[in-house]
Scaffold this motif. Structure first.
Motif, PDB file in Angstrom:
ATOM      1  N   ALA A 222      -5.769  60.623   4.837  1.00 47.96           N
ATOM      2  CA  ALA A 222      -6.777  59.919   5.638  1.00 47.96           C
ATOM      3  C   ALA A 222      -7.033  60.638   6.954  1.00 47.96           C
ATOM      4  CB  ALA A 222      -6.319  58.483   5.895  1.00 47.96           C
ATOM      5  N   ARG A 223      -5.975  61.148   7.551  1.00 50.45           N
ATOM      6  CA  ARG A 223      -6.148  61.859   8.826  1.00 50.45           C
ATOM      7  C   ARG A 223      -6.948  63.135   8.645  1.00 50.45           C
ATOM      8  NH1 ARG A 223      -1.232  63.715  12.932  1.00 50.45           N
ATOM      9  NH2 ARG A 223      -2.587  64.616  14.567  1.00 50.45           N
ATOM     10  N   SER A 224      -6.702  63.850   7.547  1.00 46.47           N
ATOM     11  CA  SER A 224      -7.445  65.090   7.301  1.00 46.47           C
ATOM     12  C   SER A 224      -8.929  64.822   7.093  1.00 46.47           C
ATOM     13  CB  SER A 224      -6.861  65.819   6.090  1.00 46.47           C
ATOM     14  OG  SER A 224      -7.072  65.081   4.894  1.00 46.47           O
ATOM     15  N   LEU A 225      -9.251  63.620   6.598  1.00 42.52           N
ATOM     16  CA  LEU A 225     -10.648  63.248   6.379  1.00 42.52           C
ATOM     17  C   LEU A 225     -11.212  62.420   7.531  1.00 42.52           C
ATOM     18  CD1 LEU A 225     -10.424  62.259   2.600  1.00 42.52           C
ATOM     19  CD2 LEU A 225     -11.416  64.349   3.561  1.00 42.52           C
ATOM     20  N   ARG A 226     -10.392  62.245   8.586  1.00 37.82           N
ATOM     21  CA  ARG A 226     -10.795  61.496   9.779  1.00 37.82           C
ATOM     22  C   ARG A 226     -11.171  60.052   9.440  1.00 37.82           C
ATOM     23  NH1 ARG A 226     -14.484  65.965  13.099  1.00 37.82           N
ATOM     24  NH2 ARG A 226     -12.854  67.569  13.247  1.00 37.82           N
ATOM     25  N   LEU A 227     -10.351  59.434   8.603  1.00 37.49           N
ATOM     26  CA  LEU A 227     -10.572  58.045   8.217  1.00 37.49           C
ATOM     27  C   LEU A 227      -9.711  57.079   9.015  1.00 37.49           C
ATOM     28  CD1 LEU A 227     -10.723  58.473   4.336  1.00 37.49           C
ATOM     29  CD2 LEU A 227     -12.641  58.121   5.904  1.00 37.49           C
ATOM     30  N   GLY A 228      -8.809  57.600   9.839  1.00 33.32           N
ATOM     31  CA  GLY A 228      -7.959  56.752  10.649  1.00 33.32           C
ATOM     32  C   GLY A 228      -6.564  56.602  10.074  1.00 33.32           C
ATOM     33  N   ALA A 229      -5.568  56.622  10.971  1.00 30.45           N
ATOM     34  CA  ALA A 229      -4.178  56.518  10.532  1.00 30.45           C
ATOM     35  C   ALA A 229      -3.895  55.164   9.892  1.00 30.45           C
ATOM     36  CB  ALA A 229      -3.241  56.753  11.724  1.00 30.45           C
ATOM     37  N   GLY A 230      -4.489  54.094  10.441  1.00 34.56           N
ATOM     38  CA  GLY A 230      -4.259  52.777   9.884  1.00 34.56           C
ATOM     39  C   GLY A 230      -4.707  52.668   8.439  1.00 34.56           C
ATOM     40  N   PHE A 231      -5.860  53.227   8.144  1.00 32.63           N
ATOM     41  CA  PHE A 231      -6.358  53.197   6.767  1.00 32.63           C
ATOM     42  C   PHE A 231      -5.465  54.019   5.852  1.00 32.63           C
ATOM     43  CE2 PHE A 231      -9.130  55.229   3.513  1.00 32.63           C
ATOM     44  CZ  PHE A 231      -9.336  54.098   2.738  1.00 32.63           C
ATOM     45  N   GLY A 232      -4.976  55.160   6.339  1.00 29.00           N
ATOM     46  CA  GLY A 232      -4.091  55.980   5.531  1.00 29.00           C
ATOM     47  C   GLY A 232      -2.795  55.283   5.199  1.00 29.00           C
TER      48      GLY A 232
ATOM     49  N   GLY B 214      -1.700  54.553   1.414  1.00 33.33           N
ATOM     50  CA  GLY B 214      -0.443  55.124   0.943  1.00 33.33           C
ATOM     51  C   GLY B 214       0.625  54.076   0.696  1.00 33.33           C
ATOM     52  N   GLY B 215       0.741  53.107   1.607  1.00 36.70           N
ATOM     53  CA  GLY B 215       1.744  52.057   1.440  1.00 36.70           C
ATOM     54  C   GLY B 215       1.468  51.177   0.242  1.00 36.70           C
ATOM     55  N   SER B 216       0.195  50.944  -0.058  1.00 32.94           N
ATOM     56  CA  SER B 216      -0.167  50.137  -1.218  1.00 32.94           C
ATOM     57  C   SER B 216       0.273  50.813  -2.507  1.00 32.94           C
ATOM     58  CB  SER B 216      -1.677  49.898  -1.243  1.00 32.94           C
ATOM     59  OG  SER B 216      -2.105  49.275  -0.049  1.00 32.94           O
ATOM     60  N   VAL B 217       0.061  52.122  -2.595  1.00 36.38           N
ATOM     61  CA  VAL B 217       0.498  52.879  -3.767  1.00 36.38           C
ATOM     62  C   VAL B 217       2.016  52.914  -3.839  1.00 36.38           C
ATOM     63  CG1 VAL B 217       0.509  55.159  -4.847  1.00 36.38           C
ATOM     64  CG2 VAL B 217      -1.596  54.282  -3.816  1.00 36.38           C
ATOM     65  N   ALA B 218       2.661  53.081  -2.694  1.00 37.36           N
ATOM     66  CA  ALA B 218       4.108  53.284  -2.663  1.00 37.36           C
ATOM     67  C   ALA B 218       4.894  52.039  -3.035  1.00 37.36           C
ATOM     68  CB  ALA B 218       4.526  53.752  -1.271  1.00 37.36           C
TER      69      ALA B 218
ATOM     70  N   GLN C  65     -12.642  48.721   4.275  1.00 44.50           N
ATOM     71  CA  GLN C  65     -11.614  49.670   3.845  1.00 44.50           C
ATOM     72  C   GLN C  65     -10.588  48.982   2.947  1.00 44.50           C
ATOM     73  OE1 GLN C  65     -10.394  51.041   7.755  1.00 44.50           O
ATOM     74  NE2 GLN C  65     -11.442  52.997   7.444  1.00 44.50           N
ATOM     75  N   LEU C  66     -10.196  47.750   3.308  1.00 42.80           N
ATOM     76  CA  LEU C  66      -9.261  47.003   2.470  1.00 42.80           C
ATOM     77  C   LEU C  66      -9.840  46.795   1.079  1.00 42.80           C
ATOM     78  CD1 LEU C  66      -6.771  45.270   1.890  1.00 42.80           C
ATOM     79  CD2 LEU C  66      -7.940  43.355   3.002  1.00 42.80           C
ATOM     80  N   THR C  67     -11.116  46.435   1.010  1.00 43.89           N
ATOM     81  CA  THR C  67     -11.751  46.211  -0.285  1.00 43.89           C
ATOM     82  C   THR C  67     -11.763  47.484  -1.119  1.00 43.89           C
ATOM     83  OG1 THR C  67     -13.151  44.487   0.669  1.00 43.89           O
ATOM     84  CG2 THR C  67     -13.850  45.425  -1.428  1.00 43.89           C
ATOM     85  N   LEU C  68     -12.057  48.610  -0.500  1.00 42.14           N
ATOM     86  CA  LEU C  68     -12.050  49.877  -1.225  1.00 42.14           C
ATOM     87  C   LEU C  68     -10.655  50.211  -1.745  1.00 42.14           C
ATOM     88  CD1 LEU C  68     -14.452  52.293   0.684  1.00 42.14           C
ATOM     89  CD2 LEU C  68     -14.602  51.557  -1.682  1.00 42.14           C
ATOM     90  N   VAL C  69      -9.644  49.960  -0.925  1.00 34.50           N
ATOM     91  CA  VAL C  69      -8.275  50.205  -1.369  1.00 34.50           C
ATOM     92  C   VAL C  69      -7.935  49.312  -2.551  1.00 34.50           C
ATOM     93  CG1 VAL C  69      -5.841  49.964  -0.726  1.00 34.50           C
ATOM     94  CG2 VAL C  69      -7.432  51.069   0.840  1.00 34.50           C
ATOM     95  N   LEU C  70      -8.311  48.036  -2.482  1.00 33.71           N
ATOM     96  CA  LEU C  70      -8.022  47.115  -3.576  1.00 33.71           C
ATOM     97  C   LEU C  70      -8.705  47.546  -4.874  1.00 33.71           C
ATOM     98  CD1 LEU C  70      -8.269  43.695  -1.708  1.00 33.71           C
ATOM     99  CD2 LEU C  70      -6.203  44.807  -2.539  1.00 33.71           C
TER     100      LEU C  70
END
Length: 351
Positions: free
Chosen positions: A132-142, A146-150, A173-178
Protein backbone atom coordinates in the motif's frame (compact mmCIF):
# COMPACT_ATOMS: atom_id res chain seq x y z
CA UNK A 1 -27.14 26.52 17.18
CA UNK A 2 -27.19 25.73 13.47
CA UNK A 3 -27.60 22.08 12.58
CA UNK A 4 -25.02 20.72 10.15
CA UNK A 5 -26.16 18.80 7.11
CA UNK A 6 -26.01 15.09 8.08
CA UNK A 7 -24.62 14.19 4.67
CA UNK A 8 -21.55 16.30 5.40
CA UNK A 9 -20.73 14.29 8.52
CA UNK A 10 -18.61 11.10 8.66
CA UNK A 11 -20.50 7.86 8.21
CA UNK A 12 -19.50 6.25 11.50
CA UNK A 13 -17.63 6.57 14.74
CA UNK A 14 -14.35 4.75 15.13
CA UNK A 15 -13.26 2.63 18.10
CA UNK A 16 -12.60 5.60 20.37
CA UNK A 17 -15.72 7.53 19.38
CA UNK A 18 -13.81 10.45 17.89
CA UNK A 19 -15.96 10.70 14.75
CA UNK A 20 -19.52 11.97 14.72
CA UNK A 21 -22.59 9.94 13.90
CA UNK A 22 -24.75 10.95 10.99
CA UNK A 23 -27.91 11.45 13.03
CA UNK A 24 -28.39 14.36 15.47
CA UNK A 25 -28.21 13.19 19.10
CA UNK A 26 -31.73 14.30 20.03
CA UNK A 27 -33.22 12.03 17.36
CA UNK A 28 -31.42 8.85 18.49
CA UNK A 29 -33.46 6.45 20.61
CA UNK A 30 -34.34 2.78 20.49
CA UNK A 31 -37.03 3.39 17.93
CA UNK A 32 -34.55 5.23 15.71
CA UNK A 33 -32.46 2.07 15.38
CA UNK A 34 -35.20 -0.17 13.98
CA UNK A 35 -35.43 1.08 10.36
CA UNK A 36 -31.74 0.53 9.68
CA UNK A 37 -31.64 -2.73 11.64
CA UNK A 38 -34.71 -4.05 9.83
CA UNK A 39 -33.15 -3.38 6.43
CA UNK A 40 -29.89 -4.98 7.56
CA UNK A 41 -31.63 -8.10 8.87
CA UNK A 42 -33.69 -8.58 5.71
CA UNK A 43 -30.63 -8.17 3.49
CA UNK A 44 -28.59 -10.55 5.68
CA UNK A 45 -31.33 -13.20 5.57
CA UNK A 46 -31.36 -12.95 1.78
CA UNK A 47 -27.58 -13.42 1.75
CA UNK A 48 -27.84 -16.48 4.01
CA UNK A 49 -30.53 -17.99 1.77
CA UNK A 50 -28.43 -17.50 -1.36
CA UNK A 51 -25.39 -18.96 0.37
CA UNK A 52 -27.27 -22.03 1.61
CA UNK A 53 -28.92 -22.74 -1.74
CA UNK A 54 -26.11 -21.90 -4.16
CA UNK A 55 -22.95 -22.46 -2.10
CA UNK A 56 -21.68 -18.89 -2.43
CA UNK A 57 -19.57 -17.42 0.40
CA UNK A 58 -22.02 -15.99 2.94
CA UNK A 59 -19.95 -12.90 3.77
CA UNK A 60 -19.51 -12.07 0.11
CA UNK A 61 -23.26 -12.42 -0.50
CA UNK A 62 -23.99 -10.16 2.45
CA UNK A 63 -21.59 -7.54 1.16
CA UNK A 64 -22.92 -7.65 -2.40
CA UNK A 65 -26.55 -7.44 -1.30
CA UNK A 66 -25.62 -4.59 1.01
CA UNK A 67 -24.04 -2.76 -1.91
CA UNK A 68 -27.18 -3.36 -3.95
CA UNK A 69 -29.13 -1.50 -1.25
CA UNK A 70 -26.52 1.25 -1.05
CA UNK A 71 -28.98 3.79 -2.46
CA UNK A 72 -30.92 3.58 0.83
CA UNK A 73 -27.99 5.18 2.67
CA UNK A 74 -29.27 8.54 1.43
CA UNK A 75 -32.11 8.24 3.96
CA UNK A 76 -30.71 9.55 7.26
CA UNK A 77 -33.41 7.66 9.21
CA UNK A 78 -31.49 4.45 8.50
CA UNK A 79 -28.14 5.70 9.80
CA UNK A 80 -28.55 4.88 13.54
CA UNK A 81 -29.49 1.25 12.86
CA UNK A 82 -26.88 0.79 10.16
CA UNK A 83 -24.21 2.26 12.40
CA UNK A 84 -25.27 -0.01 15.28
CA UNK A 85 -25.09 -3.09 13.06
CA UNK A 86 -21.74 -2.24 11.46
CA UNK A 87 -20.04 -1.19 14.71
CA UNK A 88 -21.65 -2.55 17.90
CA UNK A 89 -22.80 -5.91 16.51
CA UNK A 90 -19.38 -6.34 14.92
CA UNK A 91 -17.62 -5.92 18.24
CA UNK A 92 -19.89 -8.39 19.99
CA UNK A 93 -19.21 -10.81 17.16
CA UNK A 94 -15.51 -10.49 17.84
CA UNK A 95 -16.10 -11.15 21.55
CA UNK A 96 -18.11 -14.33 20.90
CA UNK A 97 -15.36 -15.54 18.54
CA UNK A 98 -13.29 -16.15 21.68
CA UNK A 99 -15.41 -19.24 22.42
CA UNK A 100 -13.93 -20.92 19.32
CA UNK A 101 -10.34 -20.72 20.56
CA UNK A 102 -8.55 -22.57 23.39
CA UNK A 103 -5.03 -22.42 24.76
CA UNK A 104 -4.78 -26.21 24.49
CA UNK A 105 -5.32 -26.19 20.73
CA UNK A 106 -2.36 -23.89 20.35
CA UNK A 107 -0.17 -25.94 22.71
CA UNK A 108 -0.98 -29.17 20.86
CA UNK A 109 0.16 -27.57 17.64
CA UNK A 110 3.67 -27.15 19.05
CA UNK A 111 5.72 -24.07 19.84
CA UNK A 112 7.60 -24.17 16.54
CA UNK A 113 4.33 -23.99 14.63
CA UNK A 114 3.04 -21.21 16.86
CA UNK A 115 6.20 -19.17 16.36
CA UNK A 116 5.98 -19.66 12.61
CA UNK A 117 2.32 -18.64 12.53
CA UNK A 118 3.03 -15.55 14.62
CA UNK A 119 5.88 -14.60 12.27
CA UNK A 120 3.57 -15.21 9.30
CA UNK A 121 0.95 -12.84 10.69
CA UNK A 122 3.55 -10.13 11.14
CA UNK A 123 5.16 -10.64 7.72
CA UNK A 124 1.89 -10.87 5.79
CA UNK A 125 0.57 -7.74 7.51
CA UNK A 126 3.84 -5.96 6.72
CA UNK A 127 3.54 -7.08 3.09
CA UNK A 128 0.15 -5.41 2.82
CA UNK A 129 1.47 -2.25 4.45
CA UNK A 130 4.52 -2.09 2.17
CA UNK A 131 2.45 -2.75 -0.96
CA UNK A 132 0.00 0.00 0.00
CA UNK A 133 2.82 2.39 0.79
CA UNK A 134 4.52 1.75 -2.55
CA UNK A 135 1.24 2.63 -4.26
CA UNK A 136 0.65 5.62 -1.95
CA UNK A 137 -2.59 4.18 -0.61
CA UNK A 138 -1.79 4.91 3.03
CA UNK A 139 -0.29 2.85 5.84
CA UNK A 140 -3.66 2.36 7.51
CA UNK A 141 -5.15 0.78 4.42
CA UNK A 142 -2.12 -1.47 4.01
CA UNK A 143 -2.41 -2.73 7.59
CA UNK A 144 -6.13 -3.30 7.01
CA UNK A 145 -5.48 -5.34 3.86
CA UNK A 146 -2.46 -7.28 5.11
CA UNK A 147 -3.90 -7.97 8.56
CA UNK A 148 -7.14 -9.25 7.06
CA UNK A 149 -5.25 -11.78 4.95
CA UNK A 150 -2.94 -12.71 7.82
CA UNK A 151 -5.58 -13.43 10.46
CA UNK A 152 -9.17 -14.30 9.56
CA UNK A 153 -10.44 -12.47 6.52
CA UNK A 154 -13.59 -10.37 6.70
CA UNK A 155 -13.93 -10.45 10.49
CA UNK A 156 -10.33 -9.26 10.92
CA UNK A 157 -10.92 -6.54 8.32
CA UNK A 158 -13.92 -5.26 10.25
CA UNK A 159 -12.07 -5.43 13.57
CA UNK A 160 -8.98 -3.68 12.22
CA UNK A 161 -11.17 -1.04 10.63
CA UNK A 162 -12.72 -0.34 14.04
CA UNK A 163 -9.28 0.19 15.56
CA UNK A 164 -7.92 2.27 12.68
CA UNK A 165 -10.97 4.50 12.36
CA UNK A 166 -12.35 6.11 9.23
CA UNK A 167 -9.65 8.76 9.08
CA UNK A 168 -7.10 6.02 8.42
CA UNK A 169 -9.18 3.51 6.45
CA UNK A 170 -12.30 4.74 4.71
CA UNK A 171 -15.56 2.86 4.24
CA UNK A 172 -14.75 2.61 0.53
CA UNK A 173 -11.36 1.02 1.26
CA UNK A 174 -12.91 -1.37 3.79
CA UNK A 175 -15.50 -2.43 1.23
CA UNK A 176 -12.82 -3.09 -1.37
CA UNK A 177 -10.85 -5.17 1.11
CA UNK A 178 -13.96 -7.18 2.00
CA UNK A 179 -14.76 -7.83 -1.66
CA UNK A 180 -11.18 -8.83 -2.51
CA UNK A 181 -10.77 -10.93 0.65
CA UNK A 182 -14.00 -12.84 0.04
CA UNK A 183 -13.16 -13.50 -3.60
CA UNK A 184 -9.58 -14.55 -2.84
CA UNK A 185 -10.72 -16.86 -0.04
CA UNK A 186 -13.32 -18.52 -2.27
CA UNK A 187 -10.70 -19.10 -4.99
CA UNK A 188 -8.21 -20.42 -2.44
CA UNK A 189 -10.72 -22.91 -1.04
CA UNK A 190 -11.11 -24.42 -4.51
CA UNK A 191 -7.47 -24.18 -5.61
CA UNK A 192 -5.30 -24.93 -2.58
CA UNK A 193 -6.45 -28.55 -2.00
CA UNK A 194 -5.57 -29.26 -5.62
CA UNK A 195 -2.15 -27.67 -5.20
CA UNK A 196 -1.51 -29.71 -2.06
CA UNK A 197 -1.91 -32.87 -4.14
CA UNK A 198 0.26 -31.44 -6.93
CA UNK A 199 3.03 -30.75 -4.38
CA UNK A 200 2.68 -34.25 -2.91
CA UNK A 201 1.90 -33.05 0.62
CA UNK A 202 0.75 -35.41 3.35
CA UNK A 203 -2.68 -34.88 4.91
CA UNK A 204 -1.16 -33.11 7.91
CA UNK A 205 0.96 -30.90 5.67
CA UNK A 206 -2.07 -30.13 3.49
CA UNK A 207 -4.04 -29.12 6.58
CA UNK A 208 -1.20 -26.85 7.66
CA UNK A 209 -1.12 -25.24 4.22
CA UNK A 210 -4.83 -24.45 3.95
CA UNK A 211 -5.18 -23.52 7.62
CA UNK A 212 -2.27 -21.12 7.39
CA UNK A 213 -3.14 -19.43 4.13
CA UNK A 214 -6.90 -19.33 3.49
CA UNK A 215 -8.49 -16.14 4.78
CA UNK A 216 -11.98 -17.10 5.98
CA UNK A 217 -12.38 -19.58 8.85
CA UNK A 218 -15.24 -21.56 7.31
CA UNK A 219 -13.49 -21.86 3.95
CA UNK A 220 -10.19 -22.87 5.56
CA UNK A 221 -11.92 -25.69 7.43
CA UNK A 222 -13.95 -26.64 4.37
CA UNK A 223 -10.78 -26.93 2.30
CA UNK A 224 -9.11 -29.05 4.98
CA UNK A 225 -11.97 -31.51 5.39
CA UNK A 226 -12.33 -31.78 1.63
CA UNK A 227 -8.89 -33.45 1.72
CA UNK A 228 -9.30 -35.70 4.77
CA UNK A 229 -10.34 -35.68 8.42
CA UNK A 230 -6.71 -35.36 9.51
CA UNK A 231 -6.17 -32.42 7.19
CA UNK A 232 -9.38 -30.82 8.44
CA UNK A 233 -8.37 -31.17 12.10
CA UNK A 234 -4.91 -29.74 11.40
CA UNK A 235 -6.40 -26.89 9.39
CA UNK A 236 -8.77 -26.09 12.26
CA UNK A 237 -5.96 -25.84 14.81
CA UNK A 238 -3.72 -23.74 12.55
CA UNK A 239 -6.55 -21.46 11.53
CA UNK A 240 -7.81 -20.99 15.08
CA UNK A 241 -4.28 -20.13 16.14
CA UNK A 242 -4.36 -17.34 13.56
CA UNK A 243 -7.74 -16.26 14.91
CA UNK A 244 -6.30 -16.23 18.45
CA UNK A 245 -3.69 -13.73 17.27
CA UNK A 246 -6.46 -11.26 16.40
CA UNK A 247 -6.45 -9.84 19.92
CA UNK A 248 -2.69 -9.09 20.18
CA UNK A 249 -2.71 -7.86 16.58
CA UNK A 250 -5.47 -5.36 17.39
CA UNK A 251 -3.57 -4.23 20.48
CA UNK A 252 -0.39 -3.68 18.44
CA UNK A 253 -2.29 -1.74 15.78
CA UNK A 254 -3.87 0.38 18.51
CA UNK A 255 -0.35 1.19 19.72
CA UNK A 256 0.92 2.07 16.24
CA UNK A 257 -2.16 4.18 15.45
CA UNK A 258 -2.97 5.44 18.95
CA UNK A 259 -5.04 8.57 18.39
CA UNK A 260 -6.00 11.35 16.02
CA UNK A 261 -3.92 14.48 15.76
CA UNK A 262 -4.15 16.58 18.90
CA UNK A 263 -5.74 13.85 21.03
CA UNK A 264 -3.69 12.56 23.95
CA UNK A 265 -4.29 9.69 26.33
CA UNK A 266 -2.68 9.20 29.69
CA UNK A 267 -2.36 5.45 29.32
CA UNK A 268 -2.63 2.79 26.67
CA UNK A 269 -6.21 1.52 26.45
CA UNK A 270 -7.18 -1.99 25.41
CA UNK A 271 -10.44 -1.97 23.41
CA UNK A 272 -13.23 -3.62 25.39
CA UNK A 273 -14.05 -6.09 22.65
CA UNK A 274 -10.42 -7.28 22.61
CA UNK A 275 -10.58 -7.84 26.38
CA UNK A 276 -13.86 -9.72 25.91
CA UNK A 277 -12.31 -11.89 23.21
CA UNK A 278 -9.42 -12.82 25.55
CA UNK A 279 -11.76 -13.47 28.47
CA UNK A 280 -14.02 -15.85 26.56
CA UNK A 281 -10.98 -17.57 25.07
CA UNK A 282 -9.71 -18.23 28.61
CA UNK A 283 -13.15 -19.46 29.70
CA UNK A 284 -13.29 -21.83 26.75
CA UNK A 285 -9.82 -23.09 27.63
CA UNK A 286 -10.28 -23.83 31.33
CA UNK A 287 -14.00 -24.52 31.74
CA UNK A 288 -15.79 -27.44 30.05
CA UNK A 289 -18.51 -25.85 27.95
CA UNK A 290 -21.36 -27.98 26.58
CA UNK A 291 -21.33 -28.61 22.87
CA UNK A 292 -24.64 -26.80 22.50
CA UNK A 293 -23.07 -23.64 23.96
CA UNK A 294 -20.11 -23.66 21.58
CA UNK A 295 -22.45 -24.47 18.69
CA UNK A 296 -24.67 -21.52 19.50
CA UNK A 297 -21.58 -19.32 19.92
CA UNK A 298 -20.40 -20.24 16.42
CA UNK A 299 -23.84 -19.51 14.98
CA UNK A 300 -24.02 -16.20 16.85
CA UNK A 301 -20.59 -15.19 15.58
CA UNK A 302 -21.51 -15.88 11.98
CA UNK A 303 -24.83 -14.06 12.34
CA UNK A 304 -23.32 -10.98 13.98
CA UNK A 305 -20.51 -10.72 11.45
CA UNK A 306 -22.91 -11.21 8.55
CA UNK A 307 -25.08 -8.36 9.84
CA UNK A 308 -22.00 -6.17 10.25
CA UNK A 309 -20.74 -6.92 6.73
CA UNK A 310 -24.18 -6.31 5.21
CA UNK A 311 -24.57 -2.99 7.01
CA UNK A 312 -21.09 -1.97 5.88
CA UNK A 313 -22.12 -2.58 2.28
CA UNK A 314 -25.26 -0.49 2.65
CA UNK A 315 -23.33 2.36 4.28
CA UNK A 316 -20.41 2.40 1.86
CA UNK A 317 -20.07 5.59 -0.20
CA UNK A 318 -20.21 4.13 -3.71
CA UNK A 319 -18.68 7.11 -5.46
CA UNK A 320 -15.61 6.90 -3.24
CA UNK A 321 -15.52 3.15 -3.79
CA UNK A 322 -15.49 3.56 -7.57
CA UNK A 323 -12.79 6.21 -7.32
CA UNK A 324 -10.37 3.87 -5.51
CA UNK A 325 -9.23 2.10 -8.69
CA UNK A 326 -7.63 -1.30 -9.26
CA UNK A 327 -4.56 -0.47 -7.19
CA UNK A 328 -6.52 -0.94 -3.97
CA UNK A 329 -6.66 -4.71 -4.60
CA UNK A 330 -2.86 -5.02 -4.92
CA UNK A 331 -2.09 -5.11 -1.15
CA UNK A 332 -4.58 -7.96 -0.63
CA UNK A 333 -3.20 -9.92 -3.59
CA UNK A 334 0.42 -9.42 -2.50
CA UNK A 335 -0.38 -10.46 1.07
CA UNK A 336 -2.26 -13.53 -0.19
CA UNK A 337 0.72 -14.71 -2.24
CA UNK A 338 3.12 -14.23 0.67
CA UNK A 339 0.73 -16.06 3.03
CA UNK A 340 0.60 -19.02 0.66
CA UNK A 341 4.39 -19.16 0.27
CA UNK A 342 5.03 -18.97 4.03
CA UNK A 343 2.31 -21.56 4.78
CA UNK A 344 3.79 -23.96 2.24
CA UNK A 345 7.23 -23.48 3.78
CA UNK A 346 5.80 -24.10 7.24
CA UNK A 347 4.01 -27.24 6.08
CA UNK A 348 7.24 -28.63 4.61
CA UNK A 349 9.63 -27.58 7.36
CA UNK A 350 7.64 -27.99 10.59
CA UNK A 351 5.13 -30.84 10.16
Amino acid sequence: MTMRDPKSLPLAADLYGDLLDTTPTEQVGWRAYWPGLAMTIIAALAAAWLSDHYGAPRMLMGLLIGLAFNFANADVRLHPGLGFASKTLLRWGIVVTGLQVTVWQIIDLGWASFAWIAAMVALVTATGALAARSLRLGAGFGVLAGGSVAICGASAALALSSVLGERRSSQAQLTLVLVTISAASAIAMSLYPVLSHVFGLTDRQSGWLVGGSIHDVAQALGAGYSISDEAGETAAIVKLTRVALLAPALAVVALIFPADAGQKRARIELPWFVAGFLLLGAVNSFLPLPAVATGWAKTATQALLLLAVTATGIRSPMQLLLNQGWRSAVPVIAATLVAFGLSLAGALLIT
